[in-house]
Design an enzyme around this catalytic site. Structure first.
Site, PDB file in Angstrom:
ATOM      1  CD  GLU A  59      15.895  13.387 -13.916  1.00 18.43           C
ATOM      2  OE1 GLU A  59      15.368  14.482 -13.649  1.00 18.43           O
ATOM      3  OE2 GLU A  59      16.970  13.270 -14.520  1.00 18.43           O
TER       4      GLU A  59
ATOM      5  CD  GLU B  87      16.856  16.953 -18.847  1.00 21.05           C
ATOM      6  OE1 GLU B  87      16.999  17.800 -17.985  1.00 21.05           O
ATOM      7  OE2 GLU B  87      15.823  16.813 -19.517  1.00 21.05           O
TER       8      GLU B  87
END
Ligand code: IPT
Length: 996
Positions: A510, A441
Site C-alpha cells: 500500500e 494487518e
C-alpha cells in the site's frame, strides 16, 4: 428447536458438510458451447439461483432457534433480490468502520443479539435430472456465515465471507418442487478475522448457483505449467487430485490464442512449442478443453514463467515491476455486490491508466474476476480473507504492542489455516495470479508461520506475501515469504532500509493513500522503482471511494461513516480512492496514468525520440501520435504520426516538419499519444495514453496580451482616516481600506475589476492529507487571521503613483505570522502592479499557503489562464498537466471531492484572466515569477465547513486566490509527512503581479 448444534461460535468447526475445496470451473455437456462461451450461465450444467428469494429478518438468532422451518416459512416474509446486503435492502443501516471490531471482543463468542436473515426459495428438479445428475449448490459469498436446509432437512454450515462453499445436495432433493432455506447470521467467530476497512455488511452478497454434475465426475484437478523462455516451449501437466474419482484419464484439445487447434489427444502431459507467452502487456490465452468422463471443462491458460533472481522479479526472463492498485468490491448502490460488467469496467479503467497489477484487498475475489484478469492482463496479488486489526483496540494492552496477540494465540490457528486454503485452492489454475498474500494487518506469530508453510505446500509455484511480518518479534521467521512488504513507508526509509542492501525483493503493498486531493508523491516512488530493480512494485491505496448513495432533494449524494447515526465509525476514511463511487477518475488517477506512461519522448541534439517502456508488447501500428509545437504556450504548428510500430524497450527518431529552437520565446513540443486501431485490447481504441511536454527553449512566458485601450489617466487622491481613494474621471477608481490595506474598489475604464481584493490568506480548505497538520494549524490559529496596515507611504512620479504598505497578518490570538512589505504601483495607463515580499515568522509551522484573495461578481465565469493545466496542479502533483494556454469556465476548474476540500489549483501560472460578458480581471506575473491560483464558486470558509459536496451552496460571489506559494498535497492522510521541498516553511516569499 431448529438446530441441534451450532457452529458459529466454535473455533474448531468452520464448515459442515461442504464438499472438499476444489479449483473453480464450470462443466458443460456440450463441447461447442464450452469452447466458445462468454458467461458461465451458457452452460446447461449451471443454474443461477440469483434473483428473488423470500426473506425474513430477525433481530436475534435466538428467536429463529425457537421456531421450526414451517413457522419461518409462514412468517410474513418479503422478497429480496439475491445477491444483496441487508444494509442496501433496508433491513439494517449502514456502518463504516476501519480497523475496529464491530462487536465486543470475546472470541469465539459473538453478541447474543445476533441478527439473522432467513432466505428461502423453491427450485424444481425433474425426475430424469435427479436420476442422471448430482446437484452441487454453490455460494460464492455470504457475510458472515450461514446454515443451510433443503426441504425439511439440515444440510450444513459454512463461514468465511469471501469464499466458495459447495454442498452436494443430491440426497436431499425430491423430484419436483424443493425448498432451499438459508439462515445468514450477522456475526460469527469469523467476524474477528474479517476486520477489513470497509462498510460492514451482511447477507448473501455474491452469486448462488446449482451445478449439475455427472454421477461419475472429476472434482479437483490442477494444471501445472513449465515454460522454457529461450526455446518458447511449455509443458502442461494435468494433475487429478481426486483420489475417490474413477476418472483417471482426460481427453484434451488445445487452441492457441488465435483460436487455431494445435493439439488434441489423451493423457496428462502435453508439450507445446512456439508458445506465445502471457504477460500483463500481452495476455495471450490458450484454450485448453478438457474432457473428464462426459463433462467438458474449458480452461484458458496463459503460459508464463515467474522467478526471483538476485532479489529481482522476472517474468518470462525479463525484470518487471508491479504497478498496482488495491481493489475492494464496492459500489455506491450495492456495496460489496458487484456484477461482472462492473468488474470489467474497473479493469478497463485500470488498463487505460497503466496499472498492470492488482492486490485483492483484503479478501479473494469471485472467480470470474480472476478470469477477467487473465484475459485483460494483470499481475494479481491475491489475498486471503483475513484481517485481525481490531486487536490493537483491546483496552489497556498497549495498542500496536499487542498486535501479535491473535497471530500467536492457538485459538485462531485453524481459522487462519482454513482461510489460507480457501484463498488459494479455488484459483490455482489462474495464470494472472503470481503471488498469494496471507491476509492484511493481523500481526505476526506462529499462526502465520504455519499458514505460510501451508500456502507453500498447496502451491509451491507462486510467490508468497504477508506484510504483517513487519510487526514480528525477534523470533519471527520469514523464510517462506518471498518478498519484504511494507505499507506507506517513505522514499528515504525504503531506500535506506530495503534497497541499498536487499535481503529479498521489496514491495509496497500500500502506498500513496488516494484520499481526496492526494497522490503528490507518485513520481518519487516511481523514480525510486526505476533506480532499484529490487523494488519490484507498489500498490496504490486504493481504487475507489467507498460511499453509500442516497437521494436527497432529488440529487444523488454520497454518505459515509457517521451519516447513519452510528455511534462508533471512522468518518470518511473510506473515501480514499482514485475514482469516485460512480467511477469518475480523480486527478490522482490522471497523475498515475501520466507518470506510468509506457511511451516517453526525449529531445536531444535537435531530435525527437520516442521510447517504448513496454517490456513485452510490440507496438504494431498501435499508437497514433500528435505533436504540437507550442510557441509561448500556443500551438504554432502540429503534425500527426499515424500507427506507430515500435518493438518493446526500443526507441524511434521522428523528424519534425518544422523548425524549433529559433526564437527568444518559450518553445516546447506537446506530444499526445492515443491508442489507434488494431491494438490487442480493442476497448482502448482512441483512448489517450499520455500527454507530455518537452521544453525546447526555456523562457518565462510572455503573453500575447489583448491590446488594451491606451488610457492616459490623471489620478486624483482622496485620503481619509479610513480610506485612500484614487480617482481619474468618473470611470476609474481604486479604493484601499487604510485599516487593513485591502482593496475595496477597483474600477478601470468603467470595468469592475473585482469586488474586493488585497486580502491575504494562509488558509486552505484542508485536504485529507492535512489531517495530521490540522491540529497544529488550528492550534496556531491559521484558520482565522486578521490583517492590519501598519503604515503606508505614497509617492507620485510623472506617470505613476506608488503606495508602499507595511502590513501584518495575525492569527486570532497570537503574534503575527506574516509581515508583508508591498508596493502598489498605479499607472496613468490604467495598469496596476503589486510587488509584495512576505516574511514568514519562523516560530510558526509550515503554512497551508500564502495567497491574496479577490472576490468577483457571479457573472465572471469564463477563465483563461497560462499555467499547468488542464488538470488541477500543485507543486508535487502536476505531471498530468503541462504548461499551456487554457480557456475554460469556473465550473470546469472545480474538482468534485466527495468530502469538500481544497481543489482545482493551477500551479506555476503566468496569467489568469476571469471575465464576464464585457468585463474582466487579468492578473499576470511580472518577469519569471509564477503563482498558483484557485477560482471557485465557494469561499475557502464554505469549503472548510462542508462535509458533503451537496452542502455547498455558494454565496453570490466568485472567489479568486492568487498564491505566492501553495503547499504540496503529498499523501499524508495515511502516509509519510509531506516532503519538505513542498512545504511552505521558508522565511520569505514574493508575489509580483500586474493587474488590468
Ligand atoms: C491500511 C489498511 O491496510 C487498509 O485496509 C486501509 O485501512 C488503509 O490503511 C487506510 O485507508 S491500515 C493503516 C493503519 C496503515
Amino acid at each position: 428447536m431448529l438446530l441441534t448444534e451450532q457452529y458459529h461460535e466454535d473455533m474448531s468447526v468452520f464448515h459442515v458438510n461442504t464438499l472438499p475445496r476444489r479449483n473453480y470451473y464450470i462443466p458443460f455437456s456440450d463441447f461447442e458451447k464450452a469452447v466458445s462461451y462468454r458467461r458461465r450461465t451458457e452452460s446447461d450444467r449451471f443454474q443461477s439461483l440469483n434473483g428473488n428469494w423470500f426473506f425474513t429478518y430477525f433481530p436475534s438468532f435466538q428467536a429463529v432457534l425457537d421456531r421450526n422451518l414451517e413457522d419461518i416459512w409462514l412468517e410474513k416474509s418479503e422478497e429480496v433480490v439475491v445477491p444483496s446486503t441487508w444494509q442496501e435492502t433496508g433491513y439494517e443501516s449502514h456502518h463504516y468502520l476501519n480497523e475496529r471490531f464491530a462487536i465486543p471482543y470475546d472470541p469465539p463468542l459473538v453478541p447474543r443479539e445476533n441478527p439473522c436473515g432467513v432466505y428461502w426459495r423453491n427450485i424444481r428438479v425433474s425426475e430424469s435430472d435427479r436420476k442422471n445428475f448430482k446437484f452441487h449448490l454453490n455460494f460464492e459469498g455470504v457475510d458472515s456465515c450461514f446454515y443451510l436446509w433443503i426441504n425439511q432437512q439440515f444440510v450444513g454450515y459454512s463461514q468465511i465471507s469471501h469464499s466458495l462453499s459447495e454442498f452436494d445436495i443430491s440426497n436431499y432433493l425430491v423430484s419436483g418442487q424443493n425448498r432451499v432455506t438459508v439462515a445468514v447470521l450477522k456475526w460469527c467467530d469469523g467476524s474477528y478475522l474479517e476486520v477489513q476497512d470497509k462498510f460492514r455488511t451482511s447477507g448473501i452478497f455474491r452469486d448462488v448457483y446449482l451445478v449439475k454434475r455427472d454421477k461419475v465426475a472429476i472434482h479437483h484437478y490442477l494444471l501445472h505449467q513449465t515454460v522454457d523462455v529461450a526455446s518458447r516451449t511449455a509443458q502442461l501437466s494435468i494433475e487429478i487430485l481426486d483420489p475417490t474419482s474413477s476418472i483417471k484419464e482426460v481427453d484434451y484439445c488445445i487452441y492457441n490464442s488465435s483460436g487455431i487447434e494445435i493439439r488434441r489427444g489423451k493423457g496428462k502431459e502435453i508439450a507445446l512449442d512456439n508458445v506465445l507467452l502471457w504477460s500483463a502487456e500481452t495476455p495471450y490465452l490458450y484454450t485448453v478443453m478438457l474432457r473428464f468422463g462426459s463433462e467438458w471443462i474449458r480452461e484458458r491458460i496463459g503460459f508464463r514463467r515467474i522467478e526471483i533472481k538476485n532479489n529481482i522479479l522476472y517474468l518470462n526472463g525479463q525484470p518487471i515491476r508491479l504497478y498496482g492498485v488495491n481493489h475492494h468490491d464496492s459500489r455506491p448502490q450495492t456495496g460489496p455486490v458487484v456484477c461482472y460488467e462492473e468488474q470489467l469496467q474497473d479493469l478497463k479503467l485500470m488498463k487505460e491508466h497503466h496499472f498492470n497489477a492488482i492486490r485483492t484487498a483484503h479478501y479473494p475475489k469471485s472467480p470470474e474476476f480472476y478470469e477477467l484478469c487473465d484475459e485483460y492482463g494483470f499481475y494479481v496479488l491475491s489475498e486471503s480473507d483475513l484481517e485481525m486489526h481490531g486487536i490493537v483496540a483491546i483496552y489497556g494492552r498497549g495498542g500496536y504492542q499487542n498486535y501479535n496477540e491473535m497471530a500467536q494465540n492457538p485459538l485462531f490457528r485453524l481459522a487462519i489455516q482454513d482461510r489460507t486454503e480457501s484463498g488459494i485452492i479455488p484459483f490455482q489454475n489462474r495464470s494472472s495470479i503470481i503471488m498469494w498474500s496471507l491476509g492484511n494487518e493481523s500481526g505476526f506469530g506462529d499462526n502465520f508461520e504455519r499458514a505460510a508453510s501451508l500456502a507453500k505446500k498447496i502451491d509451491p509455484t507462486r510467490l508468497l506475501h504477508y506484510e504483517g511480518f513487519f510487526h514480528a518479534d525477534e523470533t519471527g521467521d520469514d523464510r517462506l515469504l518471498d518478498v519484504i512488504s511494507r505499507m506507506y513507508a517513505s522514499v528515504e526509509d525504503i531506500r535506506e532500509h530495503y534497497l541499498q542492501e536487499a535481503r529479498k525483493p521489496f514491495l509496497l503493498c500500500e502506498y500513496s493513500h488516494a484520499m481526496g486531493n492526494s497522490c503528490g508523491d507518485l513520481k518519487a516512488y516511481y523514480d525510486l522503482m526505476q533506480q532499484y530493480p529490487t523494488f519490484i512494485g507498489a500498490f496504490v491505496w486504493e481504487w475507489c471511494d467507498h460511499a453509500a448513495e442516497s437521494i436527497i432533494d432529488g440529487r444523488a449524494t454520497y454518505l459515509y461513516g457517521g451519516d447513519f447515526g452510528e455511534r462508533y465509525h471512522d468518518g470518511h476514511f473510506c473515501v480514499d480512492g482514485l475514482v469516485s463511487p460512480s467511477r469518475q477518475p480523480h486527478t490522482s488517477l490522471k497523475e498515475y496514468q501520466q507518470i506510468h506512461r509506457p511511451l516517453r519522448a526525449s529531445w536531444q541534439d535537435n531530435t525527437l525520440r520516442i521510447w517504448s517502456d513496454y517490456i513485452f508488447l510490440e507496438l504494431n501500428k498501435a499508437v497514433d501520435i500528435r505533436i504540437e509545437h507550442l510557441v509561448n504556450g500556443e500551438v504554432s504548428a502540429s503534425f500527426l504520426v499515424n500507427e506507430l510500430s515500435l518493438p518493446p524497450q526500443q526507441s524511434v527518431c521522428l523528424s519534425l516538419p518544422f523548425d524549433c529552437g529559433k526564437t527568444d520565446l518559450r518553445e516546447s513540443l506537446l506530444i499526445t499519444y492515443y491508442w489507434s486501431d488494431g491494438f490487442i485490447n480493442d476497448y482502448l481504441q482512441g483512448k489517450l495514453v499520455a500527454v507530455e511536454e518537452l521544453v525546447l527553449q526555456e523562457h518565462p512566458l510572455k503573453l500575447n496580451s489583448k491590446t488594451a485601450k491606451k488610457l492616459s489617466l490623471d489620478w486624483r487622491v482622496e485620503e481619509s482616516a479610513s480610506s485612500l481613494r484614487l480617482l481619474a474621471n468618473d470611470a476609474n477608481e481604486l479604493c484601499f481600506d487604510l485599516t487593513t490595506g485591502m482593496l475595496t474598489k477597483f474600477v478601470i475604464d468603467g470595468e469592475l475589476k473585482c469586488r474586493s481584493g488585497g486580502k491575504w490568506t494562509i488558509w486552505r480548505a484542508p485536504i485529507d492529507n492535512d489531517r495530521h497538520l490540522l491540529s497544529l494549524w488550528e492550534e496556531a490559529g491559521f484558520e482565522q487571521t486578521q490583517q492590519r496596515l501598519l503604515s503606508y507611504q505614497m509617492e507620485k512620479t510623472t506617470d505613476e503613483i506608488h503606495l508602499t504598505f507595511c502590513q501584518k497578518l495575525y492569527p486570532a490570538y497570537r503574534q503575527a505570522v506574516l509581515e508583508i512589505n508591498s508596493q502598489w504601483v498605479i499607472r496613468d495607463d490604467g495598469q496596476v502592479r503589486l510587488e509584495a515580499v512576505l516574511h514568514k515568522n519562523k516560530e510558526y509551522p509550515a503554512l497551508p499557503r500564502i495567497g491574496m484573495r479577490f472576490t468577483l461578481p457571479v457573472s465572471y465565469q469564463k477563465v483563461d489562464y497560462v499555467g499547468y493545466g488542464p488538470n488541477e496542479s500543485y507543486s508535487d502533483k502536476h505531471h498530468s498537466s503541462y504548461l499551456g494556454t487554457f480557456s475554460t469556465d469556473i465550473d470546469s476548474l472545480w474538482e468534485n471531492y466527495l468530502y469538500p476540500q481544497e481543489n482545482g489549483s493551477h500551479w506555476s501560472s503566468y496569467c489568469v484572466s476571469v471575465s464576464g460578458e464585457k468585463e474582466s480581471l487579468t492578473i499576470q506575473s511580472l518577469s519569471d515569477m509564477t503563482f498558483s491560483f484557485n477560482y471557485s464558486r465557494y469561499s475557502i470558509e464554505e469549503i472548510t465547513k462542508a462535509q458533503h459536496a451537496i452542502e455547498l451552496k455558494g454565496d453570490n460571489e466568485l472567489h479568486l486566490v492568487i498564491d505566492a506559494a501553495h503547499s504540496g498535497v503529498g499523501s499524508a492522510s495515511c502516509g509519510p509527512a509531506l516532503d519538505e521541498q513542498y512545504q511552505i516553511a521558508a522565511t520569505s516569499y514574493v508575489l509580483r503581479l500586474q493587474m488590468s
